[in-house]
Design an enzyme around this catalytic site. Structure first.
Site, PDB file in Angstrom:
ATOM      1  N   HIS A  84      -1.293   3.690   2.915  1.00  0.00           N
ATOM      2  CA  HIS A  84      -1.538   2.328   3.961  1.00  0.00           C
ATOM      3  C   HIS A  84      -1.895   2.191   5.602  1.00  0.00           C
ATOM      4  O   HIS A  84      -1.170   2.543   6.082  1.00  0.00           O
ATOM      5  CB  HIS A  84      -0.395   1.249   3.684  1.00  0.00           C
ATOM      6  CG  HIS A  84      -0.216  -0.159   5.044  1.00  0.00           C
ATOM      7  ND1 HIS A  84       0.130  -1.441   4.183  1.00  0.00           N
ATOM      8  CD2 HIS A  84      -0.852  -0.495   6.385  1.00  0.00           C
ATOM      9  CE1 HIS A  84      -0.108  -2.020   4.955  1.00  0.00           C
ATOM     10  NE2 HIS A  84      -0.592  -1.186   6.197  1.00  0.00           N
ATOM     11  N   HIS A 243      -0.123  -7.342   3.499  1.00  0.00           N
ATOM     12  CA  HIS A 243       1.429  -6.861   4.490  1.00  0.00           C
ATOM     13  C   HIS A 243       2.205  -8.063   4.499  1.00  0.00           C
ATOM     14  O   HIS A 243       1.495  -9.808   4.496  1.00  0.00           O
ATOM     15  CB  HIS A 243      -0.093  -7.272   5.493  1.00  0.00           C
ATOM     16  CG  HIS A 243      -0.293  -6.319   6.073  1.00  0.00           C
ATOM     17  ND1 HIS A 243      -1.752  -5.696   4.534  1.00  0.00           N
ATOM     18  CD2 HIS A 243      -0.670  -5.434   6.731  1.00  0.00           C
ATOM     19  CE1 HIS A 243      -2.070  -4.304   5.875  1.00  0.00           C
ATOM     20  NE2 HIS A 243      -1.630  -4.855   6.684  1.00  0.00           N
ATOM     21  N   GLU A 246       5.340  -8.965   8.657  1.00  0.00           N
ATOM     22  CA  GLU A 246       5.414  -7.940   9.395  1.00  0.00           C
ATOM     23  C   GLU A 246       5.925  -8.648  11.412  1.00  0.00           C
ATOM     24  O   GLU A 246       5.136  -8.749  12.183  1.00  0.00           O
ATOM     25  CB  GLU A 246       4.108  -8.011   9.663  1.00  0.00           C
ATOM     26  CG  GLU A 246       3.896  -6.601  10.696  1.00  0.00           C
ATOM     27  CD  GLU A 246       2.429  -5.646  11.004  1.00  0.00           C
ATOM     28  OE1 GLU A 246       1.492  -6.031  10.542  1.00  0.00           O
ATOM     29  OE2 GLU A 246       2.141  -4.349  11.695  1.00  0.00           O
ATOM     30  N   ASP A 343      -0.511   3.586   8.640  1.00  0.00           N
ATOM     31  CA  ASP A 343      -0.796   2.680   8.542  1.00  0.00           C
ATOM     32  C   ASP A 343      -2.028   2.573  10.176  1.00  0.00           C
ATOM     33  O   ASP A 343      -2.828   3.142  10.565  1.00  0.00           O
ATOM     34  CB  ASP A 343       0.296   1.280   9.509  1.00  0.00           C
ATOM     35  CG  ASP A 343       0.244  -0.189   9.626  1.00  0.00           C
ATOM     36  OD1 ASP A 343      -0.921  -0.232   9.157  1.00  0.00           O
ATOM     37  OD2 ASP A 343       0.779  -0.770   9.966  1.00  0.00           O
TER      38      ASP A 343
HETATM   39 ZN   LIG Z   1      -1.412  -2.826   8.044  1.00  0.00          ZN
END
Ligand SMILES: [Zn+2]
Length: 447
Positions: A84, A243, A246, A343
């Site tokens: 990711h 996603h 978050e 990320d």
């Molecule tokens: Zn991400």
């Protein structure tokens, strides 16, 4: 005596790596006996013509008449998988800083940078810088998300990605996910995007919003949106990577909706949910129910601890009270596959990073308490993401697999954790990687 000061990888086509300490979770085949508290064992590896030809208990190669290096029980890992990333956003931090380090600030400043600066040339220079870092650090596969908020940007980024993927095919396996707001699947653009992804050999994605109610920005029609997304993916044979939640707000409950949608639609592709931070701040009973649903739906989770630590629970003048991460131990206890990934790197969502999965793992251990004992925690950066993204034998040490390895100047996981491992030695298809990290001045004029 520092073994790594003099260690030379043989030039020969066939050679042994003797006395290698390997976490057994990396091993496909070969001995898994005499395992220590770190989950490692000592083996000899035969490298032949770019591949691993044999995995034997340590000592088996002692009498073999071939060139060899003796690692004296230092760690050897497979090269790792970063499943990711955001290679299209990387390294814009110095030209477009996040004004306050918040999630809202990151969204706003990235959108501004994207609309003004993201030409194909700009994305390519930053993406290649990131790939060069990753390769030198010992990353063999990357799944990147590509910002695809509208068709023009999506077409530009995906065309560029296809080009870069082909150029790097021997060094780093690249996959891409279309990243758009889940609201895109309320409009005809959702189908256009799915077509572009299918034509590019990609993965369909989206970012969820907090769910519930009918007021403000809360999402009250997530179920039909997920149904549409899964139908478009199913019709095209695409996997899905989202996603999800978050956020540190307990009203972010999209994960349960995703799991229910996968079951309701009998979706057969693979589904990955990234982040899932807010699950950790929900009541225990709700966490259990949601994880039961995820397990039943076969959802895999990717946790992004460095970025969660950076963005979650941040507000000006107030010290953060939580680490921002998903309940990873609870997920693993239920048998849900959980990978660690890097990320964002040097962008408004995360100002730091170097596309280094060893660094990400070392930080993840500290943030998520993956130690005492380590068990198979290392698998979350290699074999687990390998299985989730179907990366062939990358991320594992397999007989017949490519000889892609990282040799560490460390004999225990404690030694490996305590220093940054800047002196690691990376082997790609049997040969030492001699490339060096790109210099930041290579980004001059870009960032
Ligand atoms: Zn991400």
């Amino acid at each position: 005596m520092n073994l790594f000061k003099t260690l030379q990888v043989p030039e020969a086509q066939r050679y042994w790596i003797r006395q290698a300490r390997v976490p057994i979770c990396f091993l496909h085949g070969g001995p898994k006996t005499a395992v220590d508290r770190d989950g490692t064992t000592l083996i000899d590896l035969l490298v032949d013509n770019e591949r691993i030809a044999a995995i034997e208990p340590a000592g088996a190669a002692a009498s073999a008449d071939l060139p060899a290096i003796d690692l004296e029980a230092h760690h050897v890992w497979s090269t790792l998988i970063d499943m990711h990333a955001h290679l299209d956003k990387g390294h814009i931090v110095t030209r477009t800083e996040n004004p306050d380090g918040s999630f809202a600030g990151a969204l706003q400043s990235t959108a501004e940078d994207r609309s003004r600066r993201w030409t194909a040339e700009d994305i390519k220079r930053r993406m290649e810088f990131g790939l060069r870092c990753a390769y030198v650090h010992g990353v063999a596969a990357i799944r990147t998300h590509l910002d695809s908020p509208e068709l023009n940007q999506a077409q530009r980024s995906w065309a560029l990605f296809r080009e870069v993927r082909a150029e790097w095919v021997d060094r780093i396996l690249l996959q891409a996910v279309a990243l758009a707001p889940i609201d895109a699947f309320r409009t005809p653009y959702g189908e256009e995007l799915a077509d572009l992804v299918a034509a590019s050999g990609g993965i369909l994605g989206a970012v969820t919003r907090a769910v519930g109610g009918v007021h403000g920005r809360l999402l009250n029609d997530i179920d039909p949106l997920l149904d549409t997304l899964l139908r478009l993916a199913s019709e095209r044979g695409l996997d899905v990577d989202l996603h999800v939640d978050e956020s540190g707000d307990p009203v972010a409950t999209a994960l349960a909706h995703v799991a229910a949608a996968v079951l309701r639609n009998r979706f057969r592709g693979s589904v990955v949910c990234g982040h899932c931070c807010s699950l950790a701040v929900q009541p225990e009973e709700q966490i259990r129910r949601t994880l039961d649903l995820c397990a039943e739906a076969g959802i895999a989770i990717v946790t992004l601890p460095t970025v969660n630590l950076y963005l979650q629970d941040r507000s000006d003048g107030r010290t953060p009270r939580w680490r921002g991460v998903a309940p990873v131990h609870e997920m693993r206890h239920r048998g849900i596959p959980v990978a660690i990934a890097g990320d964002n790197c040097r962008d408004p969502f995360h100002a730091y990073g170097d596309h280094d999965m060893v660094d990400t793992f070392r930080q993840a251990v500290r943030i998520l308490h993956l130690d005492h004992p380590f068990g198979d925690a290392v698998a979350m950066a290699g074999p687990v993401p390998q299985a989730i993204i179907r990366a062939g034998q990358l991320g594992t040490i397999a007989k017949g697999g490519a000889a892609r390895l990282i040799l560490f100047n460390a004999r225990t996981l404690n030694e490996l954790m305590c220093r940054p491992q800047s002196d690691r030695l990376v082997i790609d298809r049997g040969r030492r990687v001699s490339a060096e990290l790109p210099d930041y001045c290579d980004l001059d004029g870009v960032s």
